[in-house]
Motif scaffolding. Structure first.
Motif, PDB file in Angstrom:
ATOM      1  N   ASP A 306     -23.688 -12.964 -25.019  1.00 31.78           N
ATOM      2  CA  ASP A 306     -22.977 -13.989 -24.455  1.00 31.78           C
ATOM      3  C   ASP A 306     -23.739 -14.957 -23.601  1.00 31.78           C
ATOM      4  O   ASP A 306     -25.414 -14.328 -23.330  1.00 31.78           O
ATOM      5  CB  ASP A 306     -21.923 -13.089 -23.212  1.00 31.78           C
ATOM      6  CG  ASP A 306     -20.639 -14.219 -22.483  1.00 31.78           C
ATOM      7  OD1 ASP A 306     -21.366 -15.465 -21.866  1.00 31.78           O
ATOM      8  OD2 ASP A 306     -19.941 -13.727 -22.218  1.00 31.78           O
ATOM      9  N   ALA A 307     -23.238 -16.403 -23.402  1.00 32.04           N
ATOM     10  CA  ALA A 307     -24.779 -17.315 -23.178  1.00 32.04           C
ATOM     11  C   ALA A 307     -25.070 -17.588 -21.767  1.00 32.04           C
ATOM     12  O   ALA A 307     -25.987 -17.856 -21.319  1.00 32.04           O
ATOM     13  CB  ALA A 307     -23.626 -18.933 -24.053  1.00 32.04           C
ATOM     14  N   ARG A 308     -23.912 -16.892 -21.345  1.00 34.43           N
ATOM     15  CA  ARG A 308     -23.964 -16.613 -20.328  1.00 34.43           C
ATOM     16  C   ARG A 308     -24.695 -15.580 -19.124  1.00 34.43           C
ATOM     17  O   ARG A 308     -25.157 -16.549 -18.067  1.00 34.43           O
ATOM     18  CB  ARG A 308     -21.989 -16.844 -18.953  1.00 34.43           C
ATOM     19  CG  ARG A 308     -21.426 -17.189 -19.562  1.00 34.43           C
ATOM     20  CD  ARG A 308     -20.004 -17.229 -19.366  1.00 34.43           C
ATOM     21  NE  ARG A 308     -19.585 -15.878 -19.531  1.00 34.43           N
ATOM     22  CZ  ARG A 308     -18.660 -15.067 -19.163  1.00 34.43           C
ATOM     23  NH1 ARG A 308     -17.851 -16.307 -18.199  1.00 34.43           N
ATOM     24  NH2 ARG A 308     -18.223 -14.169 -19.579  1.00 34.43           N
ATOM     25  N   VAL A 309     -25.339 -15.060 -20.250  1.00 32.24           N
ATOM     26  CA  VAL A 309     -26.104 -14.072 -19.580  1.00 32.24           C
ATOM     27  C   VAL A 309     -27.665 -14.165 -19.538  1.00 32.24           C
ATOM     28  O   VAL A 309     -28.428 -15.214 -20.373  1.00 32.24           O
ATOM     29  CB  VAL A 309     -26.311 -12.712 -20.262  1.00 32.24           C
ATOM     30  CG1 VAL A 309     -27.183 -12.001 -20.047  1.00 32.24           C
ATOM     31  CG2 VAL A 309     -24.929 -11.779 -20.735  1.00 32.24           C
ATOM     32  N   LEU A 310     -28.549 -14.670 -18.039  1.00 36.58           N
ATOM     33  CA  LEU A 310     -29.451 -15.058 -17.859  1.00 36.58           C
ATOM     34  C   LEU A 310     -30.924 -14.246 -17.503  1.00 36.58           C
ATOM     35  O   LEU A 310     -30.398 -13.185 -16.594  1.00 36.58           O
ATOM     36  CB  LEU A 310     -28.881 -16.430 -17.662  1.00 36.58           C
ATOM     37  CG  LEU A 310     -28.567 -17.184 -17.604  1.00 36.58           C
ATOM     38  CD1 LEU A 310     -28.768 -18.373 -16.389  1.00 36.58           C
ATOM     39  CD2 LEU A 310     -28.376 -17.669 -18.676  1.00 36.58           C
ATOM     40  N   PRO A 311     -32.209 -14.528 -17.703  1.00 33.61           N
ATOM     41  CA  PRO A 311     -33.189 -13.265 -17.324  1.00 33.61           C
ATOM     42  C   PRO A 311     -32.861 -13.646 -15.663  1.00 33.61           C
ATOM     43  O   PRO A 311     -32.410 -14.249 -15.106  1.00 33.61           O
ATOM     44  CB  PRO A 311     -34.568 -14.288 -18.108  1.00 33.61           C
ATOM     45  CG  PRO A 311     -34.095 -14.575 -19.246  1.00 33.61           C
ATOM     46  CD  PRO A 311     -32.117 -15.237 -18.954  1.00 33.61           C
ATOM     47  N   ASP A 312     -32.915 -11.837 -15.447  1.00 34.19           N
ATOM     48  CA  ASP A 312     -33.402 -11.743 -13.898  1.00 34.19           C
ATOM     49  C   ASP A 312     -31.965 -11.586 -13.506  1.00 34.19           C
ATOM     50  O   ASP A 312     -32.123 -11.516 -12.433  1.00 34.19           O
ATOM     51  CB  ASP A 312     -34.399 -12.704 -13.426  1.00 34.19           C
ATOM     52  CG  ASP A 312     -35.295 -13.020 -14.068  1.00 34.19           C
ATOM     53  OD1 ASP A 312     -36.291 -11.615 -14.687  1.00 34.19           O
ATOM     54  OD2 ASP A 312     -36.732 -14.084 -14.045  1.00 34.19           O
ATOM     55  N   MET A 313     -30.995 -11.492 -14.566  1.00 31.48           N
ATOM     56  CA  MET A 313     -29.917 -11.433 -13.460  1.00 31.48           C
ATOM     57  C   MET A 313     -29.716  -9.676 -12.816  1.00 31.48           C
ATOM     58  O   MET A 313     -30.251  -9.306 -14.315  1.00 31.48           O
ATOM     59  CB  MET A 313     -28.138 -11.596 -14.605  1.00 31.48           C
ATOM     60  CG  MET A 313     -28.198 -13.086 -14.620  1.00 31.48           C
ATOM     61  SD  MET A 313     -26.540 -13.620 -15.411  1.00 31.48           S
ATOM     62  CE  MET A 313     -26.467 -15.425 -15.209  1.00 31.48           C
ATOM     63  N   SER A 314     -29.050  -9.421 -11.382  1.00 34.45           N
ATOM     64  CA  SER A 314     -28.942  -7.968 -11.938  1.00 34.45           C
ATOM     65  C   SER A 314     -27.749  -7.650 -11.864  1.00 34.45           C
ATOM     66  O   SER A 314     -27.470  -7.873 -12.401  1.00 34.45           O
ATOM     67  CB  SER A 314     -28.594  -7.632 -10.014  1.00 34.45           C
ATOM     68  OG  SER A 314     -27.260  -8.705  -9.867  1.00 34.45           O
TER      69      SER A 314
END
Length: 403
Positions: A306-314
């Protein structure tokens, strides 16, 4: 005359008494009922609202029924690089910003390179000199070879002396050695030119792989010194991550590590995307224990990108005992089972609205963890928990405790 007048003033006690009036007992009963109703209303007002415990209707996921373990962690890229250059110099051009997508070997920045380009030009010139010298030595070798052949022809009839022949032979051998030396000089000068070219190439910063620029550590004009901690210098220019390698890392207590296996199915919930559940699988269990925290690092890969997933998200991870079907990955409305009661043969809940309890019919479904799935109410509604038989529709209530 006087006696007659006084006689008229006497009361005739022999006159018949007036007929008694008929009584109506139902009027008395009606009055009693009205009085009782008034007193009941006054008593209800004096009694005040009923104190009740409440619970909030929420959402839950059926996967809770076969969740073995929960853990928390962060989204991290498996492949990430702080891009810099081995060369030292001033940043002259930067072609990317945060969020820019780059391809492998794409030029993203340049350092000043006039000094190394001059060294490259000098090394290239030395290659040309070496090649010209080789041509000269090859011409000398050809001349010496012709002289040697002539001497060999004239030596047999004793037309020349042995000394002359020896001199022509020595000249030939010297010319041959000079050609070898000139050829070696070319190789050496080419190596110098190649080293100079590498120095020039190092001033050009390229993307090591396909990815996205996460951070920009330097700006045009900054001094780039990767192997030094000098003041006002920068090491890396940008940080790049491969978004196709995003995964979730979580520390799991070593006492629970037996519940986790490779390729185990998981469900991932990101705090930034609370309405979406992602399917995941355990990709790696790091074979070491953190002594300080008594935990083992577990890495879970995303099954669906999913393009909405970004690094360092909890993220929260639910380790499942089986794969979750698509219908179980959708949220259902749920409430505590004690809020659902039976009235007149149907299941109802009492929703608090404007300080009053409103009876709402519901359809109860399967249990979801400690909750019960229901239809007929919406998430966020406040319902009475364990309503008693005395609680009726429209009764005024006050919240004594929230569950």
């Amino acid at each position: 005359m006087a006696d007659q007048d006084l006689s008229k003033l006497k009361i005739d006690r022999r006159a018949p008494a007036a007929a008694p009036r008929r009584r109506r007992p139902w009027l008395r009963y009606a009055a009693v009922v009205v009085v009782l109703l008034v007193l009941a209303g006054i008593a209800m007002r004096l009694a005040g609202p009923q104190a009740v415990e409440t619970a909030t209707v929420t959402t839950a996921y059926p996967t809770q029924n076969y969740t073995l373990l929960n853990a928390t962690g962060y989204v991290v890229p498996q492949r990430k690089a702080a891009v810099a250059s081995k060369a030292q110099g001033r940043l002259e051009w930067l072609g990317v910003l945060e969020g820019s997508r780059v391809k492998r070997d794409e030029i993203i920045a340049r350092l000043e390179s006039r000094d190394v380009e001059a060294s490259l030009a000098q090394a290239t010139a030395q290659v040309k000199v070496a090649r010209a010298n080789l041509e000269l030595q090859q011409a000398e070798l050809r001349d010496a070879e012709i002289s040697l052949r002539r001497s060999q022809t004239l030596l047999e009839p004793k037309a020349i002396s042995q000394a002359q022949y020896d001199a022509d032979l020595a000249r030939y051998n010297k010319a041959k050695a000079s050609v070898s030396s000139a050829a070696a000089s070319i190789v050496s000068s080419q190596a110098n030119a190649q080293a100079a070219q590498v120095s020039v190439d190092q001033t050009v910063i390229r993307a090591p792989f396909d990815g996205v620029v996460l951070t920009k550590q330097a700006n045009v004009g900054d001094n780039i010194t990767p192997f030094s901690q000098a003041s006002d210098t920068k090491g890396a220019v940008v940080s790049i991550a491969d978004m196709d390698t995003l995964e979730v890392e979580a520390d799991v207590a070593e006492s629970n590590i037996a519940k986790i296996t490779l390729n185990q199915n998981c469900e991932l919930l990101l705090d930034a995307l609370p309405d979406t559940r992602f399917a995941g699988q355990v990709s790696r269990i790091v074979p070491t224990v953190d002594r300080a925290k008594a935990t083992v690092l577990v890495k879970v890969r995303f099954v669906d990108r999913d393009a909405r997933v970004l690094p360092d998200m909890s993220a929260k991870i639910a380790f499942l005992s089986k794969a979750a079907p698509p219908e179980d990955r959708k949220a259902v409305t749920a409430v505590q089972p004690g809020a659902v009661v039976s009235r007149d043969g149907k299941q109802v809940v009492f929703v608090i609205r404007d300080g009053k309890a409103a009876e709402v019919p519901v359809t109860a479904g399967a249990k979801v963890g400690d909750l019960l799935s229901v239809q007929g109410v919406k998430p966020g509604d406040v319902v009475v928990l364990s309503p008693g038989e005395k609680l009726q529709d429209g009764a005024r209530v006050s919240v004594a405790k929230k569950a």
